[in-house]
Design an enzyme around this catalytic site. Structure first.
Site, PDB file in Angstrom:
ATOM      1  CE  LYS A 194      24.724 -49.228 -29.335  1.00 39.87           C
ATOM      2  NZ  LYS A 194      24.778 -49.890 -28.017  1.00 39.87           N
TER       3      LYS A 194
ATOM      4  NE  ARG B 103      23.783 -45.931 -26.377  1.00 37.84           N
ATOM      5  CZ  ARG B 103      23.172 -45.350 -27.405  1.00 37.84           C
ATOM      6  NH1 ARG B 103      23.447 -44.079 -27.730  1.00 37.84           N
ATOM      7  NH2 ARG B 103      22.305 -46.021 -28.132  1.00 37.84           N
TER       8      ARG B 103
ATOM      9  N   GLY C  12      23.777 -59.819 -26.885  1.00 35.71           N
ATOM     10  CA  GLY C  12      24.296 -60.790 -25.932  1.00 35.71           C
ATOM     11  C   GLY C  12      25.640 -60.364 -25.379  1.00 35.71           C
TER      12      GLY C  12
ATOM     13  CG  MET D  68      28.377 -54.614 -20.930  1.00 37.27           C
ATOM     14  SD  MET D  68      29.158 -53.061 -20.581  1.00 37.27           S
ATOM     15  CE  MET D  68      27.927 -51.922 -21.154  1.00 37.27           C
TER      16      MET D  68
ATOM     17  NE  ARG E  14      20.082 -51.361 -34.387  1.00 36.28           N
ATOM     18  CZ  ARG E  14      20.147 -51.905 -33.194  1.00 36.28           C
ATOM     19  NH1 ARG E  14      21.255 -52.450 -32.773  1.00 36.28           N
ATOM     20  NH2 ARG E  14      19.101 -51.918 -32.409  1.00 36.28           N
TER      21      ARG E  14
ATOM     22  CG  HIS F  45      17.602 -92.397 -51.190  1.00 36.42           C
ATOM     23  ND1 HIS F  45      16.242 -92.277 -51.012  1.00 36.42           N
ATOM     24  CD2 HIS F  45      17.797 -92.675 -52.506  1.00 36.42           C
ATOM     25  CE1 HIS F  45      15.635 -92.501 -52.167  1.00 36.42           C
ATOM     26  NE2 HIS F  45      16.558 -92.750 -53.092  1.00 36.42           N
TER      27      HIS F  45
ATOM     28  NE  ARG G 126      21.245 -86.964 -59.550  1.00 35.61           N
ATOM     29  CZ  ARG G 126      21.097 -86.125 -58.522  1.00 35.61           C
ATOM     30  NH1 ARG G 126      21.976 -86.100 -57.564  1.00 35.61           N
ATOM     31  NH2 ARG G 126      20.057 -85.339 -58.466  1.00 35.61           N
TER      32      ARG G 126
ATOM     33  NE  ARG H  83      26.014 -89.957 -62.564  1.00 36.57           N
ATOM     34  CZ  ARG H  83      25.955 -89.762 -61.253  1.00 36.57           C
ATOM     35  NH1 ARG H  83      26.893 -89.070 -60.642  1.00 36.57           N
ATOM     36  NH2 ARG H  83      24.936 -90.232 -60.569  1.00 36.57           N
TER      37      ARG H  83
ATOM     38  CD  GLU I 116      32.302 -89.063 -60.011  1.00 41.02           C
ATOM     39  OE1 GLU I 116      31.509 -88.707 -59.127  1.00 41.02           O
ATOM     40  OE2 GLU I 116      31.956 -89.734 -60.997  1.00 41.02           O
TER      41      GLU I 116
ATOM     42  CB  SER J 111      30.763 -82.327 -65.090  1.00 36.00           C
ATOM     43  OG  SER J 111      29.937 -81.854 -64.065  1.00 36.00           O
TER      44      SER J 111
ATOM     45  N   GLY K 271      32.662 -83.490 -60.071  1.00 40.86           N
ATOM     46  CA  GLY K 271      31.684 -84.068 -59.155  1.00 40.86           C
ATOM     47  C   GLY K 271      32.220 -83.897 -57.747  1.00 40.86           C
ATOM     48  CB  THR K 272      32.509 -80.894 -55.640  1.00 37.77           C
ATOM     49  OG1 THR K 272      31.148 -80.491 -55.772  1.00 37.77           O
ATOM     50  CG2 THR K 272      33.377 -80.122 -56.615  1.00 37.77           C
ATOM     51  CG  ASN K 273      28.054 -84.172 -53.923  1.00 44.37           C
ATOM     52  OD1 ASN K 273      28.333 -83.036 -53.561  1.00 44.37           O
ATOM     53  ND2 ASN K 273      26.855 -84.512 -54.345  1.00 44.37           N
ATOM     54  CG  ASP K 274      31.578 -89.849 -55.542  1.00 45.93           C
ATOM     55  OD1 ASP K 274      31.809 -90.562 -54.550  1.00 45.93           O
ATOM     56  OD2 ASP K 274      30.654 -90.064 -56.337  1.00 45.93           O
TER      57      ASP K 274
ATOM     58  CB  CYS L 132      27.294 -81.583 -61.611  1.00 47.11           C
ATOM     59  SG  CYS L 132      28.315 -83.053 -61.581  1.00 47.11           S
TER      60      CYS L 132
ATOM     61  CE1 TYR M 263      27.861 -77.806 -65.846  1.00 42.57           C
ATOM     62  CE2 TYR M 263      29.097 -77.425 -67.867  1.00 42.57           C
ATOM     63  CZ  TYR M 263      28.575 -78.293 -66.932  1.00 42.57           C
ATOM     64  OH  TYR M 263      28.755 -79.655 -67.069  1.00 42.57           O
TER      65      TYR M 263
HETATM   66  P1  ADP Z   1      21.591 -51.590 -27.436  1.00 39.85           P
HETATM   67  O1  ADP Z   1      22.824 -51.786 -28.217  1.00 39.85           O
HETATM   68  O2  ADP Z   1      21.169 -52.759 -26.647  1.00 39.85           O
HETATM   69  O3  ADP Z   1      20.507 -50.979 -28.253  1.00 39.85           O
HETATM   70  P2  ADP Z   1      22.011 -48.960 -26.376  1.00 39.85           P
HETATM   71  O4  ADP Z   1      23.367 -48.522 -26.019  1.00 39.85           O
HETATM   72  O5  ADP Z   1      21.482 -48.464 -27.658  1.00 39.85           O
HETATM   73  O6  ADP Z   1      21.979 -50.535 -26.301  1.00 39.85           O
HETATM   74  O7  ADP Z   1      21.070 -48.492 -25.214  1.00 39.85           O
HETATM   75  C1  ADP Z   1      20.033 -49.180 -24.626  1.00 39.85           C
HETATM   76  C2  ADP Z   1      18.878 -48.248 -24.337  1.00 39.85           C
HETATM   77  O8  ADP Z   1      19.311 -47.122 -23.625  1.00 39.85           O
HETATM   78  C3  ADP Z   1      18.233 -47.739 -25.603  1.00 39.85           C
HETATM   79  O9  ADP Z   1      16.840 -47.808 -25.473  1.00 39.85           O
HETATM   80  C4  ADP Z   1      18.674 -46.323 -25.684  1.00 39.85           C
HETATM   81  O10 ADP Z   1      17.688 -45.547 -26.290  1.00 39.85           O
HETATM   82  C5  ADP Z   1      18.886 -45.933 -24.221  1.00 39.85           C
HETATM   83  N1  ADP Z   1      19.931 -44.904 -24.122  1.00 39.85           N
HETATM   84  C6  ADP Z   1      21.199 -45.039 -24.506  1.00 39.85           C
HETATM   85  N2  ADP Z   1      21.886 -43.891 -24.351  1.00 39.85           N
HETATM   86  C7  ADP Z   1      21.011 -43.003 -23.837  1.00 39.85           C
HETATM   87  C8  ADP Z   1      21.092 -41.627 -23.477  1.00 39.85           C
HETATM   88  N3  ADP Z   1      22.208 -40.938 -23.637  1.00 39.85           N
HETATM   89  N4  ADP Z   1      19.998 -41.039 -22.997  1.00 39.85           N
HETATM   90  C9  ADP Z   1      18.862 -41.747 -22.863  1.00 39.85           C
HETATM   91  N5  ADP Z   1      18.688 -43.017 -23.183  1.00 39.85           N
HETATM   92  C10 ADP Z   1      19.760 -43.659 -23.678  1.00 39.85           C
HETATM   93 MG    MG Z   2      20.331 -49.437 -29.051  1.00 42.47          MG
HETATM   94 MG    MG Z   3      29.772 -89.344 -58.097  1.00 43.88          MG
END
Ligand code: ADP
Ligand code: MG
Ligand code: MG
Length: 875
Positions: free
Chosen positions: A24, A94, A103, A105, A338, A456, A562, A618, A745, A764, A766-769, A831, A851
Site C-alpha cells: 500500500k 493503515r 484478516g 489489521m 493495486r 483407484h 498402462r 508400459r 521407480e 521414465s 515413476g515418481t509415484n512409486d 510419468c 519430457y
Molecule cells: P484495506 O487494506 O482493508 O483496504 P485501507 O487502509 O485501504 O484498508 O482502508 C480502509 C478504508 O478506509 C478504505 O475504504 C479507504 O478508502 C479508507 N481510507 C483509508 N485512508 C483514508 C484517508 N486518508 N481518507 C479517507 N478514507 C481513507
Molecule cells: Mg484498501
Molecule cells: Mg509404478
C-alpha cells in the site's frame, strides 16, 4: 555512518520499495510521484516493525522522533495541527504488508478527534453532523482495532438508536443522535478498558501504530501467511495519511473500482460507490452502493477525472488495477491502487489484450497466469450464483476437479443402464475397483467414502478428467440398501446430488453448471507458451479416448500407457483371470492366446489416434490378486471355463494373496516368473505397430519395463522381448523403429542407474512409486496421516502431489547423472503425478529431462509451467 532511516514521506518512495514500505505504502508513494491526487502522508517502514520486535516490543525513541518530525512537516504542509482546537488535522492509520493480507489489521480513520477537536471540526466545516459522525466512527474503530473491544458492543448501540427513532439507515441519524452515541461509546470504552477514551492525539497515534505492529503476529495473520507461503519475518509497514472525507454530505462519497471486469476481463470500468459515506461503508453492505457508471450523472466532473486516472494507473502499472477513491465536496482523491484479483478467464483475456495493445510482451503475459489456475477452465464448474444457494451435505477429498451432478447409483452396471436411459448419473461407491471402470466412464462424477488422493477412484478419474470426490468419510455408503446416510439425511438411489471435485463438496440436488469454453485468448496464450517451452509435454493415457483428449490439450506424445487398464476391461477380465490362475505353462499360453488379439487391437487404435507421435507402453504392472474374482458367481464361472473344481480355484486365489502387495509380486517380477506374459504383450505391441504402419501411420513404440531395481532383471527381460520383436519384424520383412527402456521407480534403480542405462534406451522416472518407496509411505494408506504431517509442518507439502526435491528429487538427479554418465544420449522423462505439477516441472526442466508426462487435463498446465520455467531460466 549514515543514520538509519525508518520513516518515508509519500514523496520519498516508489512502487519498487514494497519490501520496505509495504504494498500500500509503495503504491501511495508511486501515485504521489506521478502527480495523482493522493492525500499527503508518510509510511513507517517494515524495518521499524522489525526493530520493534527486535527490542522486545518497544518503539525506540529514535523512531518516535522520526515519526514526530514527519508529523510536524505534514502539519506545516497542510496548515492543520493534530488535536488543534481551531483547525484539527485528522489522520488515517493503515497497515500495509509486503503482500496484501486480509484478516490482518483493519484501518483506523479520523484519528485525532477528541472532545475539543470534534467541536473545532464542526466549526471549521460548518457541519456538526459530519463531525460527530466521524468521531463515533473513530471511537469504534480505535476501540476495536487498537484495543480489541468487540465491534458488536458499538453496533448494538447504533442499532438501538436507529430503531428507537424509526430510522432505516445510518445517514438518517442527525447530529444530536450522534452526540448521544458518542457519549455511549465512550462509556463502553471506559467499562472495557477501565480508562477514559484517550484524549491526547499523540497517544492515540502511538497506540494505533503499536497495534498495527502487533497485528503482524495475530493468529489470523500467522495462519494466512502459512497458507500462502509468506515468510513470517517480513513485518508490516504503517501508513499515516491525512484524512479526506466522503461523509461530508451529498457532494461527497467513496468507492472502489477495477479498471477491467475481474470476472470476464472485459475492458470496462467495474465498480461501486456510495454518496455521503466513509471508508468501508461500501463493502460493509450498510447501504446498497450504486454502479460506478452512474457517478457520471451525480458528479460528472469527478467522474471524468476518475476515468482519466484509472487509465493513467493501468498504463503505468501495465496491469488491471483495483482502485479506492474518495470524493470530498466534488474533489477527487485516490487512496489506493493495486493489481486486481481476477478469475482465470479474466486473467487470460486481460493478459492477451495487454499484449495486443503493446503494453506487455508475450513472456510477461505467460508469467502472469498461475498454471494451476487453468484447471478452472478445463473442467466444467458450477455457476457461482447457483453454488451460493446450494446446500453442502458433506465434504471429502477434492480428488479430481470439475463439477458433476446426477442421480445417484451404487454400482457401475446401474450407472451404465441409467446413461442408456439418457439420465445423468453419479457413481457412489465405498471405494472403486477396476470392475467399475465402465460405470466411471458413463458417470457425471464419482463419489467414494474411502480412499485417498491416489486411490483407484482418484487416479482413474483424474485420468479421465472426470470429477471425483473421494474419501468422503462423513457419509455412510450403503451399497446393499442403495442409499447414502449421515446423521442428518438419507439419499436414496435415483435422487440427485452434485459434486465439486475442486473443493470436495457434495451438494444435495442438481446445481447448475457453466460450460468449458477454451476461448480465443486461451488458444492464443497457449501458442505463445509453446514458443517458449523447452521440454516436451506428453500425456499419460491408457486408451484411445484419453489419448484423443490429450492431443486436444496439446500433448506431444504418450508418456505412459498402462496396459493393466486394458486388462481390466470387462470382457477381458475372464481371460486375464484364466491366465493368472493357470498352474501350467500350457494352460497359461491358452489364456494368453485369447488376450493377444485384444491387446493388439488396443495398440492399433492407440497408434492411430497418436498418428506418428511417440507412444510409451508400459508392460503389465499391478499385483496379480487385483484381477481376481471374489464373488461366487465369477468363481463358479471361472471353474467351468478352466475345467477345475471351485475349491481348487479358491485355493489358488488364496495362494496369490500377499501381505504387502505394493512390495510384492508385481512389475517386472511377474515377467521373471512368467516371461510369457510380457512376451505376449511385446508381440501385441509390435504386431499392432506393423498393422498401423501398413495403414500408412508412422509408428515409434517405446516398450517400458516397470519396477526394475537391478540391471540383470532388465537385461533378461529385454533380451527376451528383443528376440520376440526382432523375429516378428524379420518374418514380416518390415522396418519398425522401436526402443526398450525402463521405469525408474525403485530407489535402487536410481543408485545403480549407470548400470541400468547400459541396457536401456530410455528412463521414465515413476515418481509415484519412487516417492512411496523413498519415504516408505504406502500410497494407499498415507492419506490417514499425511494431512497431519502437513498441518504440523513436518512436511511442507504432500509429497505425492508436489515432488519432494530434497529427498526424492535428489534420487531423480542421481538417476539422471548416473544414467547420462554411462549413456550420454539416453532419453529421460517422468510419468508420475508430479509431471503435471508446476514446481516439480520446473525442477525436472532444470535437471534437463527430455519430457514430462501427466494426465490429459493437466497437459495445458504442464505446458504453461514449462514455458515459465524456461523464461525464468533460459538455456
Ligand atoms: P484495506 O487494506 O482493508 O483496504 P485501507 O487502509 O485501504 O484498508 O482502508 C480502509 C478504508 O478506509 C478504505 O475504504 C479507504 O478508502 C479508507 N481510507 C483509508 N485512508 C483514508 C484517508 N486518508 N481518507 C479517507 N478514507 C481513507
Ligand atoms: Mg484498501
Ligand atoms: Mg509404478
Amino acid at each position: 555512518m549514515m543514520e538509519a532511516k525508518y520513516v518515508y514521506g509519500f514523496n520519498e518512495g516508489n512502487k519498487d520499495m514494497k519490501s520496505l514500505l509495504g504494498g500500500k505504502g509503495a503504491n501511495l508513494a508511486e501515485m504521489t510521484k506521478i502527480g495523482l491526487p493522493v492525500p499527503p502522508g508518510f509510511t513507517i517502514s517494515t524495518s521499524a516493525c522489525n526493530d520493534y520486535y527486535d527490542n522486545s516490543e518497544l518503539i525506540r525513541d529514535e523512531i518516535i522522533k522520526e515519526i514526530e518530525n514527519y508529523l510536524k512537516s505534514l502539519e506545516e504542509n497542510l496548515n492543520k495541527k493534530l488535536g488543534c482546537s481551531k483547525n484539527p488535522l485528522l489522520l488515517s492509520v493503515r497497515s500495509g504488508a509486503v503482500f496484501s493480507m486480509p484478516g490482518m489489521m483493519d484501518t483506523i480513520l479520523n484519528l485525532g478527534l477528541n472532545d475539543s477537536s470534534v467541536l473545532a471540526l464542526a466549526n471549521a466545516t460548518q457541519n456538526e453532523r459530519f463531525a460527530y459522525d466521524s468521531y463515533r466512527r473513530f471511537i469504534q474503530m480505535f476501540s476495536d482495532v487498537a484495543m480489541g473491544i468487540p465491534k458488536y458492543k458499538f453496533e448494538n448501540v447504533l442499532d438501538d438508536a436507529k430503531e428507537s427513532k424509526g430510522y432505516k439507515i445510518d445517514t438518517d441519524l442527525n447530529s444530536e443522535d450522534l452526540k448521544e452515541i458518542v457519549t455511549k461509546y465512550k462509556a463502553i470504552y471506559k467499562k472495557e478498558i477501565k480508562q477514559d477514551f484517550p484524549q491526547e492525539p499523540k497517544d492515540q497515534l502511538m497506540l494505533a501504530i503499536e497495534a498495527v505492529f502487533k497485528s503482524w503476529n495475530n493468529p489470523r495473520a500467522a495462519v494466512y501467511r502459512k497458507l500462502n507461503d509468506i515468510p513470517h519475518n517480513l513485518g508490516t509497514a504503517v501508513n499515516i495519511q491525512s484524512m479526506v472525507f466522503g461523509n461530508m454530505g451529498e457532494s461527497s462519497g467513496t468507492g472502489v473500482a477495477f479498471t477491467r471486469n475481474p470476472s470476464t476481463g472485459e475492458n470496462k470500468l467495474f465498480g461501486e460507490f456510495l454518496i455521503n459515506a466513509q471508508g468501508e461503508d461500501v463493502v460493509a453492505g450498510i447501504r446498497t452502493p450504486q454502479d460506478i457508471s452512474s457517478l457520471k450523472n451525480v458528479m460528472p466532473k469527478a467522474y471524468d477525472e476518475f476515468v482519466k486516472i484509472t487509465s493513467i494507473l493501468e498504463n503505468h502499472y501495465k496491469d488491471m488495477q483495483d482502485i479506492e477513491f474518495t470524493i470530498e465536496r466534488e474533489q477527487l482523491y485516490i487512496l489506493q491502487t493495486r493489481n486486481g484479483k481476477r478469475t482465470t478467464t479474466a486473467a487470460i483475456n486481460i493478459a492477451v489484450d495487454l499484449v495486443n495493445d503493446n503494453i506487455i510482451d508475450e513472456k510477461e503475459a505467460i508469467m502472469r497466469i498461475e498454471p494451476k489456475q487453468l484447471d478452472q477452465l478445463l473442467h466444467p464448474s458450477f455457476e457461482s450464483k447457483a453454488l451460493k444457494n446450494a446446500t453442502v451435505i458433506a465434504k471429502g477429498l477434492p480428488a479430481s476437479p470439475g463439477a458433476g451432478s446426477g442421480k445417484v447409483y451404487f454400482n457401475a452396471q446401474d450407472v451404465v443402464e441409467a446413461k442408456g436411459r439418457g439420465e445423468e448419473a453419479i457413481l457412489v461407491r465405498l471405494e472403486t475397483s477396476p470392475e467399475d471402470i465402465e460405470g466411471m466412464v458413463c458417470a457425471q462424477g464419482i463419489l467414494t467414502a474411502r480412499g485417498g488422493m491416489t486411490s483407484h477412484a482418484a487416479v482413474v478419474a483424474r485420468g479421465m478428467g472426470k470429477c471425483c470426490v473421494a474419501g468422503c468419510s462423513q457419509i455412510k455408503v450403503d451399497e446393499y440398501n442403495k442409499e447414502i446416510r449421515s446423521d442428518d439425511f438419507v439419499i436414496k438411489e435415483g435422487e440427485y446430488i452434485s459434486l465439486d471435485g475442486s473443493s470436495g463438496c457434495v451438494y444435495i440436488g442438481s446445481v447448475k453448471k457453466t460450460d468449458v469454453a477454451l476461448t480465443g485468448s486461451f488458444e492464443k496464450l497457449m501458442n505463445w507458451v509453446d514458443k517458449y517451452k523447452d521440454i516436451i509435454v506428453r500425456s499419460n493415457a491408457d486408451n484411445p479416448r484419453d489419448a484423443a483428449m490429450a492431443i486436444k490439450f496439446g500433448a506431444q506424445g504418450i508418456g505412459l500407457c498402462r496396459t493393466e487398464h486394458m486388462f481390466f476391461d470387462e470382457d477381458r477380465i475372464p481371460a486375464v483371470r484364466e491366465m493368472i490362475l493357470s498352474n501350467t505353462l500350457e494352460q497359461r499360453l491358452v489364456a494368453l492366446e485369447k488376450l493377444l488379439p485384444m491387446q493388439r487391437e488396443d495398440f492399433v487404435a492407440m497408434f492411430k489416434v497418436m498418428d506418428g507421435k511417440p507412444v510409451n507402453i508400459r508392460l503389465l504392472d499391478p499385483p496379480l490378486h487385483e484381477f481376481l474374482p471374489h464373488d461366487d458367481e465369477s468363481i463358479n464361472h471361472l471353474a467351468k471355463v478352466m475345467g477345475l473344481q471351485v475349491s481348487e480355484i479358491k485355493r489358488r486365489i488364496i495362494d496369490l494373496d500377499e501381505f504387502n502387495p505394493m512390495l510384492g509380486h508385481r512389475g517386472c517380477r511377474l515377467a521373471i516368473t512368467f516371461p510369457e506374459i510380457y512376451e505376449m504383450q511385446a508381440k501385441a505391441i509390435i504386431q499392432g505397430a506393423i498393422e498401423a504402419s501398413k495403414e500408412g501411420i508412422k509408428v515409434t513404440p517405446e516398450i517400458m519395463i516397470p519396477l526394475v531395481g537391478e540391471v540383470k532383471e532388465l537385461k533378461v527381460i529385454k533380451d527376451m522381448i528383443k528376440e520376440t520383436v526382432d523375429n516378428i519384424i524379420a518374418a514380416e520383412g518390415v522396418n519398425i523403429p522401436y526402443t526398450i527402456g525402463t521405469m525408474i521407480e525403485i530407489p535402487r534403480a536410481c543408485l545403480s542407474a549407470d548400470e541400468i542405462a547400459q541396457e536401456a534406451d530410455f528412463f521414465s522416472f515413476g515418481t509415484n512409486d519412487l516417492t512411496q518407496m523413498t519415504f516408505g509411505y504406502s500410497r494407499d494408506d498415507a492419506g490417514k496421516f499425511l494431512g497431519e504431517y502437513v498441518n504440523k509442518e513436518l512436511l511442507e507439502k504432500d509429497p505425492f502431489e508436489v515432488l519432494d526435491q530434497k529427498g526424492v528429487g535428489k534420487l531423480v538427479k542421481m538417476g539422471v547423472q548416473l544414467g547420462r554418465s554411462s549413456k550420454p544420449n539416453i532419453k529421460l522423462g517422468i510419468c508420475g503425478e508430479h509431471g503435471g505439477e508446476p514446481s516439480s516441472i520446473e525442477f525436472f526442466y532444470n535437471l534437463g529431462l527430455n519430457y514430462v508426462s501427466c494426465s490429459p487435463f493437466r497437459v495445458p498446465i504442464a505446458r504453461l509451467a514449462a514455458a515459465q520455467a524456461f523464461i525464468k531460466n533460459p538455456r
